[in-house]
Design a protein around this motif. Structure first.
Motif, PDB file in Angstrom:
ATOM      1  N   ARG A 127      39.391  35.790   7.456  1.00 30.83           N
ATOM      2  CA  ARG A 127      40.825  36.045   7.480  1.00 30.83           C
ATOM      3  C   ARG A 127      41.606  36.454   8.570  1.00 30.83           C
ATOM      4  O   ARG A 127      41.114  37.255   9.222  1.00 30.83           O
ATOM      5  N   PRO A 154      51.229  41.321   4.873  1.00 32.22           N
ATOM      6  CA  PRO A 154      51.946  41.923   3.832  1.00 32.22           C
ATOM      7  C   PRO A 154      52.031  40.605   2.909  1.00 32.22           C
ATOM      8  O   PRO A 154      51.797  39.340   3.078  1.00 32.22           O
ATOM      9  N   ASP A 155      52.109  40.946   1.584  1.00 32.37           N
ATOM     10  CA  ASP A 155      52.082  39.929   0.512  1.00 32.37           C
ATOM     11  C   ASP A 155      53.311  39.016   0.892  1.00 32.37           C
ATOM     12  O   ASP A 155      54.485  39.618   1.401  1.00 32.37           O
ATOM     13  N   CYS A 156      53.260  37.691   0.617  1.00 30.41           N
ATOM     14  CA  CYS A 156      54.409  36.844   0.984  1.00 30.41           C
ATOM     15  C   CYS A 156      55.267  37.082  -0.413  1.00 30.41           C
ATOM     16  O   CYS A 156      55.014  37.115  -1.560  1.00 30.41           O
ATOM     17  N   PRO A 157      56.878  36.976  -0.049  1.00 33.49           N
ATOM     18  CA  PRO A 157      57.742  37.072  -1.278  1.00 33.49           C
ATOM     19  C   PRO A 157      57.523  35.702  -2.086  1.00 33.49           C
ATOM     20  O   PRO A 157      57.299  34.897  -1.334  1.00 33.49           O
ATOM     21  N   ASN A 158      58.156  35.724  -3.248  1.00 35.62           N
ATOM     22  CA  ASN A 158      57.858  34.493  -3.936  1.00 35.62           C
ATOM     23  C   ASN A 158      59.258  33.443  -3.444  1.00 35.62           C
ATOM     24  O   ASN A 158      60.530  34.109  -3.585  1.00 35.62           O
TER      25      ASN A 158
END
Length: 80
Positions: free
Chosen positions: A15, A65-69
């Motif tokens: 990853r 970081p998590d991707c925004p919707n």
């Protein structure tokens, strides 16, 4: 923002991660572990190019970081 983690705990599962060298501010990259690609001498491979680094090239890392919707964040979705 997430805190930096030591490289000896970086994932070695392919990853992509963000890495830095605290002793060399210009050494930072988006990398992933792939020792099969060019042999074990330089197992950290940089995104979007053929450059790679040896195992001890970086001191710290962070996951992405998590991707925004995207649908919720777009102005078209708000107007709809």
């Amino acid at each position: 923002m997430m805190s930096w983690r030591p490289m000896n705990r970086a994932p070695q599962d392919g990853r992509w991660i963000i890495a830095i060298d605290r002793h060399d501010p210009d050494r930072r990259a988006v990398i992933r572990w792939d020792p099969r690609r060019c042999g074990d001498a330089r197992p950290w491979h940089v995104a979007f190019c053929e450059h790679s680094y040896p195992q001890d090239a970086f001191t710290d890392w962070q996951p992405f970081p998590d991707c925004p919707n995207c649908a919720e964040a777009s102005p078209a979705a708000e107007a709809g």
